[in-house]
Each structure stands twice: as C-alpha cells, then as structure tokens.
Design a protein around this motif. Structure first.
Motif, PDB file in Angstrom:
ATOM      1  N   LEU A   1       0.816  -1.232  -0.053  1.00  0.00           N
ATOM      2  CA  LEU A   1      -0.037   0.079   0.102  1.00  0.00           C
ATOM      3  C   LEU A   1       0.800   1.268   0.089  1.00  0.00           C
ATOM      4  O   LEU A   1       0.550   2.205  -0.690  1.00  0.00           O
ATOM      5  CB  LEU A   1      -1.008  -0.118   1.136  1.00  0.00           C
ATOM      6  CG  LEU A   1      -2.067  -0.848   1.316  1.00  0.00           C
ATOM      7  CD1 LEU A   1      -2.829  -0.931   2.670  1.00  0.00           C
ATOM      8  CD2 LEU A   1      -3.120  -0.583   0.167  1.00  0.00           C
ATOM      9  N   THR A   2       2.163   1.244   0.757  1.00  0.00           N
ATOM     10  CA  THR A   2       2.771   2.454   0.825  1.00  0.00           C
ATOM     11  C   THR A   2       3.876   2.697  -0.127  1.00  0.00           C
ATOM     12  O   THR A   2       3.890   3.599  -0.654  1.00  0.00           O
ATOM     13  CB  THR A   2       3.536   2.399   2.495  1.00  0.00           C
ATOM     14  OG1 THR A   2       4.204   1.351   2.468  1.00  0.00           O
ATOM     15  CG2 THR A   2       2.664   2.442   3.481  1.00  0.00           C
ATOM     16  N   ASP A   3       4.297   1.540  -0.652  1.00  0.00           N
ATOM     17  CA  ASP A   3       5.430   1.607  -1.515  1.00  0.00           C
ATOM     18  C   ASP A   3       5.000   1.647  -2.977  1.00  0.00           C
ATOM     19  O   ASP A   3       5.539   2.415  -3.592  1.00  0.00           O
ATOM     20  CB  ASP A   3       6.445   0.251  -1.484  1.00  0.00           C
ATOM     21  CG  ASP A   3       7.368   0.527  -2.554  1.00  0.00           C
ATOM     22  OD1 ASP A   3       8.141   1.329  -2.681  1.00  0.00           O
ATOM     23  OD2 ASP A   3       7.680  -0.574  -3.198  1.00  0.00           O
ATOM     24  N   VAL A   4       3.819   1.150  -3.325  1.00  0.00           N
ATOM     25  CA  VAL A   4       3.242   0.998  -4.772  1.00  0.00           C
ATOM     26  C   VAL A   4       2.020   1.801  -5.049  1.00  0.00           C
ATOM     27  O   VAL A   4       1.990   2.348  -5.766  1.00  0.00           O
ATOM     28  CB  VAL A   4       3.070  -0.510  -5.156  1.00  0.00           C
ATOM     29  CG1 VAL A   4       2.384  -0.539  -6.380  1.00  0.00           C
ATOM     30  CG2 VAL A   4       4.286  -1.301  -4.948  1.00  0.00           C
ATOM     31  N   LEU A   5       1.133   1.599  -3.930  1.00  0.00           N
ATOM     32  CA  LEU A   5      -0.258   1.934  -4.510  1.00  0.00           C
ATOM     33  C   LEU A   5      -0.470   3.606  -3.799  1.00  0.00           C
ATOM     34  O   LEU A   5      -1.350   4.158  -3.977  1.00  0.00           O
ATOM     35  CB  LEU A   5      -1.366   1.203  -3.705  1.00  0.00           C
ATOM     36  CG  LEU A   5      -1.085  -0.032  -4.272  1.00  0.00           C
ATOM     37  CD1 LEU A   5      -2.249  -0.983  -3.538  1.00  0.00           C
ATOM     38  CD2 LEU A   5      -1.443  -0.372  -5.778  1.00  0.00           C
ATOM     39  N   GLY A   6       0.445   4.257  -3.192  1.00  0.00           N
ATOM     40  CA  GLY A   6       0.277   5.633  -2.734  1.00  0.00           C
ATOM     41  C   GLY A   6      -0.183   5.988  -1.601  1.00  0.00           C
ATOM     42  O   GLY A   6      -0.512   7.100  -1.317  1.00  0.00           O
ATOM     43  N   PHE A   7      -0.320   4.942  -0.725  1.00  0.00           N
ATOM     44  CA  PHE A   7      -0.997   5.201   0.761  1.00  0.00           C
ATOM     45  C   PHE A   7       0.029   5.467   1.585  1.00  0.00           C
ATOM     46  O   PHE A   7       1.370   4.834   1.452  1.00  0.00           O
ATOM     47  CB  PHE A   7      -1.789   4.216   1.109  1.00  0.00           C
ATOM     48  CG  PHE A   7      -3.188   3.889   0.283  1.00  0.00           C
ATOM     49  CD1 PHE A   7      -4.509   4.136   0.743  1.00  0.00           C
ATOM     50  CD2 PHE A   7      -3.088   3.448  -0.959  1.00  0.00           C
ATOM     51  CE1 PHE A   7      -5.705   4.071   0.178  1.00  0.00           C
ATOM     52  CE2 PHE A   7      -4.214   3.352  -1.897  1.00  0.00           C
ATOM     53  CZ  PHE A   7      -5.534   3.671  -0.915  1.00  0.00           C
ATOM     54  N   SER A   8      -0.382   6.158   2.719  1.00  0.00           N
ATOM     55  CA  SER A   8       0.661   6.115   3.854  1.00  0.00           C
ATOM     56  C   SER A   8      -0.319   5.867   5.238  1.00  0.00           C
ATOM     57  O   SER A   8      -1.278   6.087   5.419  1.00  0.00           O
ATOM     58  CB  SER A   8       1.117   7.424   4.202  1.00  0.00           C
ATOM     59  OG  SER A   8       0.330   8.449   4.200  1.00  0.00           O
ATOM     60  N   GLU A   9       0.672   5.175   6.292  1.00  0.00           N
ATOM     61  CA  GLU A   9       0.055   4.734   7.354  1.00  0.00           C
ATOM     62  C   GLU A   9      -0.633   6.037   8.161  1.00  0.00           C
ATOM     63  O   GLU A   9       0.478   7.025   8.475  1.00  0.00           O
ATOM     64  CB  GLU A   9       0.776   3.837   8.233  1.00  0.00           C
ATOM     65  CG  GLU A   9       0.222   3.500   9.582  1.00  0.00           C
ATOM     66  CD  GLU A   9       0.933   2.506  10.549  1.00  0.00           C
ATOM     67  OE1 GLU A   9       0.946   2.791  11.807  1.00  0.00           O
ATOM     68  OE2 GLU A   9       1.916   1.789  10.200  1.00  0.00           O
ATOM     69  N   THR A  10      -1.762   6.263   8.637  1.00  0.00           N
ATOM     70  CA  THR A  10      -2.315   7.347   9.268  1.00  0.00           C
ATOM     71  C   THR A  10      -2.783   6.981  10.509  1.00  0.00           C
ATOM     72  O   THR A  10      -3.032   8.138  11.325  1.00  0.00           O
ATOM     73  CB  THR A  10      -3.458   7.888   8.454  1.00  0.00           C
ATOM     74  OG1 THR A  10      -4.696   6.742   8.477  1.00  0.00           O
ATOM     75  CG2 THR A  10      -2.884   8.168   6.961  1.00  0.00           C
ATOM     76  N   GLY A  11      -2.991   5.846  11.080  1.00  0.00           N
ATOM     77  CA  GLY A  11      -3.246   5.570  12.536  1.00  0.00           C
ATOM     78  C   GLY A  11      -3.554   4.122  12.917  1.00  0.00           C
ATOM     79  O   GLY A  11      -3.483   3.272  11.978  1.00  0.00           O
TER      80      GLY A  11
ATOM     81  N   GLU B   1       1.943   5.091 -15.707  1.00  0.00           N
ATOM     82  CA  GLU B   1       1.640   4.960 -14.385  1.00  0.00           C
ATOM     83  C   GLU B   1       1.376   3.392 -13.938  1.00  0.00           C
ATOM     84  O   GLU B   1       2.174   3.026 -12.721  1.00  0.00           O
ATOM     85  CB  GLU B   1       0.598   6.022 -13.676  1.00  0.00           C
ATOM     86  CG  GLU B   1       0.795   6.230 -12.242  1.00  0.00           C
ATOM     87  CD  GLU B   1      -0.118   7.258 -11.660  1.00  0.00           C
ATOM     88  OE1 GLU B   1       0.484   8.381 -11.474  1.00  0.00           O
ATOM     89  OE2 GLU B   1      -1.501   6.928 -11.206  1.00  0.00           O
ATOM     90  N   GLN B   2       0.502   2.781 -14.680  1.00  0.00           N
ATOM     91  CA  GLN B   2       0.436   1.445 -14.225  1.00  0.00           C
ATOM     92  C   GLN B   2       1.592   0.543 -14.272  1.00  0.00           C
ATOM     93  O   GLN B   2       1.939  -0.363 -13.420  1.00  0.00           O
ATOM     94  CB  GLN B   2      -0.896   0.993 -14.966  1.00  0.00           C
ATOM     95  CG  GLN B   2      -1.423  -0.391 -14.765  1.00  0.00           C
ATOM     96  CD  GLN B   2      -2.237  -0.954 -15.741  1.00  0.00           C
ATOM     97  OE1 GLN B   2      -2.067  -1.067 -16.853  1.00  0.00           O
ATOM     98  NE2 GLN B   2      -3.350  -1.095 -15.375  1.00  0.00           N
ATOM     99  N   ALA B   3       2.159   0.805 -15.318  1.00  0.00           N
ATOM    100  CA  ALA B   3       3.464   0.045 -15.696  1.00  0.00           C
ATOM    101  C   ALA B   3       4.635   0.221 -14.629  1.00  0.00           C
ATOM    102  O   ALA B   3       5.324  -0.781 -14.333  1.00  0.00           O
ATOM    103  CB  ALA B   3       4.140   0.203 -17.179  1.00  0.00           C
ATOM    104  N   ALA B   4       4.640   1.604 -14.156  1.00  0.00           N
ATOM    105  CA  ALA B   4       5.708   1.911 -13.184  1.00  0.00           C
ATOM    106  C   ALA B   4       5.197   1.104 -11.814  1.00  0.00           C
ATOM    107  O   ALA B   4       5.931   0.620 -11.125  1.00  0.00           O
ATOM    108  CB  ALA B   4       5.726   3.434 -12.944  1.00  0.00           C
ATOM    109  N   MET B   5       3.841   0.913 -11.653  1.00  0.00           N
ATOM    110  CA  MET B   5       3.578   0.264 -10.463  1.00  0.00           C
ATOM    111  C   MET B   5       3.809  -1.011 -10.313  1.00  0.00           C
ATOM    112  O   MET B   5       4.072  -1.817  -9.480  1.00  0.00           O
ATOM    113  CB  MET B   5       1.819   0.513 -10.336  1.00  0.00           C
ATOM    114  CG  MET B   5       1.679   2.053  -9.906  1.00  0.00           C
ATOM    115  SD  MET B   5      -0.025   2.488  -9.916  1.00  0.00           S
ATOM    116  CE  MET B   5      -0.808   2.133  -8.692  1.00  0.00           C
ATOM    117  N   VAL B   6       3.653  -1.667 -11.750  1.00  0.00           N
ATOM    118  CA  VAL B   6       3.981  -3.049 -11.918  1.00  0.00           C
ATOM    119  C   VAL B   6       5.301  -3.299 -11.497  1.00  0.00           C
ATOM    120  O   VAL B   6       5.700  -4.409 -11.004  1.00  0.00           O
ATOM    121  CB  VAL B   6       3.415  -3.676 -13.269  1.00  0.00           C
ATOM    122  CG1 VAL B   6       4.116  -5.072 -13.647  1.00  0.00           C
ATOM    123  CG2 VAL B   6       1.792  -3.548 -13.277  1.00  0.00           C
TER     124      VAL B   6
END
Length: 314
Positions: free
Chosen positions: A169-179, A227-232
């Motif tokens: 989630l954090t490295d590939v999909l653009g999320f960060s831990e929030t709580g 962007e999809q290819a970079a995520m893959v």
C-alpha cells in the motif's frame, strides 16, 4: 501519482434485486450495464456517481443461484461510503423504513460509522465525514442531495498478518499509514473518495469462501498506462509479486495480482472512462457488450435475467 481506490467488484444474487437496492435504496446511478467478460450470460453492473468517477464505483457480478460467501481472512470484510456527517441519522431512519439490516452507529478513528448489509449480506458501512456537503453527488427522488453518497470512504481487509500488505500500500499504491486503533491499521491518501484502506489483523481466523455478498477484488487507481506500468515494475522488483498481463476492460485497462494476505487486487487506469461508448446523459440505459460478443447480442439478451421492477421488488 494518482492515488486511492478505483472500484470494488463484488458477487451478488438475483440481478434485479441487486439493481433495485443500489439504485433505489442507496440512490446510486447505474453507470454501465454490460456483461461479465468471462461469462457473457451474466450481467456486470457498475453503480456510482453521475459519470462513474474513480473512487465511486461498486460493480457486481449477479448470479441468481450463487451460494452465500463466508467471511474469512484474505477478503475485503467491509466496503464503506462517505456521507455528510449530519446525514447518519437520516440514513439510520431510512434503513429502518426500508428494512435494511444495520447496526447501531459506532465510532472509529473519531468518525461516526453506520454498518449495514445489502440483500446478499455484503458488509457495507456509511462513514460520516465533515465538510463534504458541497461535493457533487448523484441524487434521486428518494435520496436528496444533502444526504447522498459521496463515493467510497474505503475498504477494510481482514488478514492473517498485515505488514506485507501495508508495505505494498505504501510503496506501490500511494498510501501512507495514518493511525492505529485496536487491531486496525489505517492507511490513507489525499484522495477524497476512496482514500482509505483499513487492515484488520485476525490471525488464525478461517479463510474466506467466495459467494454472494463477498468482494471479488479491489481496484486501485493509475492515471494511465505509464503509471500502471511503473507500479507493476515496483510490485515485481520490490515485493516479488506476480502480475497478470494488461487486460482491456473497455472503460479502463487492468492488471491483477494477489497481495500477500490473499486479497485479489487490481490496478485500473482512469482512462478512458464510462462515457467512451454512450453519452453521459444516458449512461447505464443500454446494454453495452464487449466487441467480441456483439455478434452474439440476440443470444446473450435472450439468456440474461429479467430486470423488470416487479421482479426487483418481489
């Protein structure tokens, strides 16, 4: 980088009942009426806002006689929508009037949450979010603008262990831990709709069994093919995850993979959107078929289930 949930796809029972609940009870727009790419005798419904913005779309494969799913690890255990914070009471009353199974409102991470179920037992929730009253929303005669859904809040994944999923989630999909709260770890993005993924640790719980009321996959956003290819590339290089070749789904282009906890994830492009084959004004009114099935239209229409209002309210 485009961040957040693109869509969620689930399994339902009778098609007409599914259509009735999401359009009439929840007030969503039927954005696209098409068929399952792998089973063209089955509908594929897309429900969302006016044009099906990423972060608003819940899609279904409805099979009339499908067995009920069983909640377990490796599954999306809840799909939540955003509503204005002051609307939770209105929705609670509506669920009472419509006979919608629901629980008492509860607090999570300081927000009021109203858990409920659809007719197939799918676990859903409304999350009261302050300050979203002015956001555009699809409205119907039954669900006025001030109470209408404003796309997804997010999803909750039930996992045996959460660390490896959180890393993707954090490295590939653009999320960060929030709580963190109890056995929940929350990940978020700056996206409005579809900006939250909660991971619930449930070690030793039974594995999920797919069926009616269960989520098939969760799709995350990529702006375009690049962007999809970079995520893959990151998934393969950093997480040793196998990813499918890209599939053209007409309204977006997709790749799929199993995240480490067993949930099926998709990365879907925002392009080209749902207005690619019919005007925005008439989205969802005509049966749209993938090109390879168009020559079989008469045969497919003959086997698809009836969607008449009488059946829908039976």
């Amino acid at each position: 980088m485009t961040k957040g949930i693109h869509h969620v796809t689930a399994i339902a029972g009778p098609a007409a009942r599914n259509l009735d609940f999401y359009t009439r009870v929840l007030g969503q727009r039927l954005v696209k009426k098409t068929v399952n790419f792998d089973d063209p005798g089955t509908y594929h419904f897309y429900f969302g806002d006016e044009i099906g913005h990423p972060g608003t779309i819940l899609t279904f494969f409805p099979w009339a006689n499908v067995a009920a799913g069983r909640l377990g690890v490796g599954e999306t255990s809840e799909t939540a929508y955003r509503v204005p914070a002051a609307s939770i009471g209105w929705w609670t009353q509506r669920f009472i009037e419509k006979g919608v199974p629901h629980e008492a409102p509860e607090k999570r991470f300081g927000q009021t949450v109203l858990p409920f179920r659809d007719p197939d037992g799918m676990r859903l929730a409304l999350v009261g979010v302050p300050g979203i009253e002015a956001e555009a929303a699809w409205t119907t005669g039954d669900v006025p603008a001030e109470h209408a859904l404003r796309g997804f809040f997010g999803v909750t994944l039930l996992l045996d262990k959460t660390e490896a999923t959180g890393a993707i989630l954090t490295d590939v999909l653009g999320f960060s831990e929030t709580g963190r709260e109890g056995n929940l770890t929350r990940y978020g993005t700056e996206a409005g709709a579809g900006g939250v993924v909660d991971l619930r640790a449930a070690g030793g719980f039974l594995p999920a069994r797919p069926g009616a009321g269960s989520v098939h996959h969760v799709a995350f956003r990529a702006a375009n093919d690049a962007e999809q290819a970079a995520m893959v590339e990151k998934l393969v290089a950093n997480h040793n995850v196998r990813v499918t070749p890209q599939a053209d789904r007409n309204y977006f282009r997709s790749v799929y993979f199993r995240e480490p906890g067993g949930v099926l994830f998709e990365i879907a492009t925002d392009e080209p959107g749902f207005a690619v084959d019919e005007p925005v004004e008439s989205l969802g009114t005509a049966l749209k078929l993938p090109a390879q099935y168009e020559r079989h239209r008469a045969r497919i229409e003959a086997v698809l289930p009836d969607l008449t209002p009488a059946e829908a309210t039976a």
